[in-house]
Design a protein around this motif. Structure first.
Motif, mmCIF file in Angstrom:
data_model
loop_
_atom_site.group_PDB
_atom_site.id
_atom_site.type_symbol
_atom_site.label_atom_id
_atom_site.label_comp_id
_atom_site.label_asym_id
_atom_site.label_seq_id
_atom_site.Cartn_x
_atom_site.Cartn_y
_atom_site.Cartn_z
ATOM 1 N N HIS A 1 0.709 -1.162 -0.010
ATOM 2 C CA HIS A 1 -0.007 0.014 -0.182
ATOM 3 C C HIS A 1 0.969 1.279 -0.135
ATOM 4 O O HIS A 1 0.841 1.941 1.007
ATOM 5 N N GLU A 2 1.838 1.211 -0.897
ATOM 6 C CA GLU A 2 2.507 2.589 -1.274
ATOM 7 C C GLU A 2 2.173 3.191 -2.579
ATOM 8 O O GLU A 2 1.372 2.557 -3.387
ATOM 9 N N PRO A 3 2.674 4.408 -2.846
ATOM 10 C CA PRO A 3 1.922 4.986 -4.084
ATOM 11 C C PRO A 3 2.222 4.348 -5.262
ATOM 12 O O PRO A 3 1.369 4.320 -6.241
ATOM 13 N N MET A 4 3.469 3.785 -5.484
ATOM 14 C CA MET A 4 3.707 3.286 -6.858
ATOM 15 C C MET A 4 2.883 2.201 -7.116
ATOM 16 O O MET A 4 2.186 1.726 -7.967
ATOM 17 N N TYR A 5 2.617 1.307 -5.825
ATOM 18 C CA TYR A 5 1.746 0.192 -6.169
ATOM 19 C C TYR A 5 0.128 0.279 -6.174
ATOM 20 O O TYR A 5 -0.550 -0.253 -6.937
ATOM 21 N N LEU A 6 -0.125 1.477 -5.776
ATOM 22 C CA LEU A 6 -1.477 1.910 -5.574
ATOM 23 C C LEU A 6 -1.929 2.319 -7.056
ATOM 24 O O LEU A 6 -2.981 2.168 -7.556
ATOM 25 N N PHE A 7 -0.845 3.278 -7.774
ATOM 26 C CA PHE A 7 -1.002 3.704 -8.913
ATOM 27 C C PHE A 7 -1.124 2.444 -9.859
ATOM 28 O O PHE A 7 -1.766 2.473 -10.830
ATOM 29 N N LEU A 8 -0.268 1.406 -9.691
ATOM 30 C CA LEU A 8 -0.337 0.310 -10.463
ATOM 31 C C LEU A 8 -1.602 -0.339 -10.499
ATOM 32 O O LEU A 8 -2.152 -1.034 -11.404
ATOM 33 N N SER A 9 -2.365 -0.619 -9.349
ATOM 34 C CA SER A 9 -3.319 -1.101 -9.197
ATOM 35 C C SER A 9 -4.571 -0.501 -9.960
ATOM 36 O O SER A 9 -5.372 -1.058 -10.464
#
Length: 313
Positions: free
Chosen positions: A58-66
């Motif tokens: 639940h970090e910015p890079m992975y949330l944007f990826l989701s």
């Protein structure tokens, strides 16, 4: 005059095109496209699931990826089933209203994907150029606002497109150049002035995708300036974190620009070029993105591998 009124207001269906001259092989062509659709659903679905269930992601890079994965699932599902129906069962017709809905989904979802790619570029810029403030700048609240902005931006800028098409008469012209509905393709069939469509469509693309490309490029110029001041090892590590995003940007924007070019110079283009460029633009990014991020991002790869290795106790 009677025919004109019927075609203008009766909303006759449009005809989608498969692969001209290869009609006998349509069923066989459905297999690789169907496989691409399955890969897109499973790959993006797996990424979406592991990010949503693993709190360490639940970090910015992975949330944007989701967000990117969710958009890829939606854009594939809005187009591929109809294409497979056309190839497998030779059902060429798509209703007038169905075409308008598909057109809106394709263009608005593409705008949302462009916005998310810009947000991911901003994330990489902050992470490399100002890492100490990364967590304070990209908070969960701001990430939620970015997600909302991407939805509103895509919907607002491209919601007038179906209404601009709806006002046009088509005078028995029904055959499209693709196996799905695009604004620039449908409006060419109209037997009336399409200048408002051309002006608005071009303006919307320039304001959304054009601005995004400029800002993404600017972000990477700033990143390169910062990376050039680092040691060789640190610069390679920093650039490596950007490679997946750069791949996603290239896979999205190059086919988009290519499709716009072939529509601009349609008189000098073969019909098969329209079809191939359109299929690449819509079907390749949802397949490539999860593969690239799954292979290049260690935490995503480990989470997906762990997902398939789980066994009930």
């Amino acid at each position: 005059m009677t025919t004109y009124n019927m075609t203008s207001y009766g909303r006759v269906p449009f005809l989608l095109i498969g692969f001209p001259g290869l009609e006998a092989a349509h069923v066989w062509m459905a297999f690789p496209l169907g496989l691409m659709y399955i890969i897109a659903l499973l790959g993006n679905g797996a990424i979406l699931y592991v990010i949503m269930t693993d709190r360490s992601l639940h970090e910015p890079m992975y949330l944007f990826l989701s967000m990117l994965a969710a958009i890829d699932i939606l854009i594939s599902t809005s187009t591929m089933p109809k294409v497979l129906t056309l190839l497998c069962f030779d059902i060429e017709e798509i209703s007038f209203n169905g075409c308008l809905v598909q057109m809106f989904l394709i263009h608005s979802l593409s705008a949302m994907e462009s916005t998310v790619l810009l947000a991911m570029a901003f994330d990489r810029y902050i992470a490399i150029c100002n890492p100490l403030r990364h967590s304070s700048i990209l908070t969960n609240r701001r990430i939620s606002c970015i997600a909302l902005v991407s939805v509103v931006r895509g919907s607002v800028f491209f919601s007038p497109i179906p209404f601009l098409i709806q006002r046009l008469p088509f005078c028995n012209k029904r055959l499209l150049s693709h196996s799905f509905c695009l604004h620039q393709d449908v409006m060419k069939l109209a037997c009336a002035d399409t200048m408002p469509n051309i002006v608005y469509g071009l303006s919307a693309i320039l304001v959304v995708m054009g601005v995004d490309v400029v800002l993404i490029t600017l972000s990477y110029v700033m990143i390169l300036r910062t990376v050039c001041r680092l040691s060789r090892k640190e610069s390679l590590r920093a650039l490596n974190t950007c490679m997946s995003h750069i791949s996603a940007v290239l896979v999205f924007y190059i086919p988009l620009i290519g499709l716009s070019v072939v529509h601009r110079f349609e008189r000098h283009s073969s019909p098969i070029i329209f079809i191939v460029m359109g299929d690449i633009y819509l079907f390749v990014p949802p397949v490539v993105n999860p593969l690239v991020y799954g292979l290049k991002t260690n935490m995503i790869r480990r989470s997906i591998v762990g997902l398939f290795q789980r066994r009930p106790s």
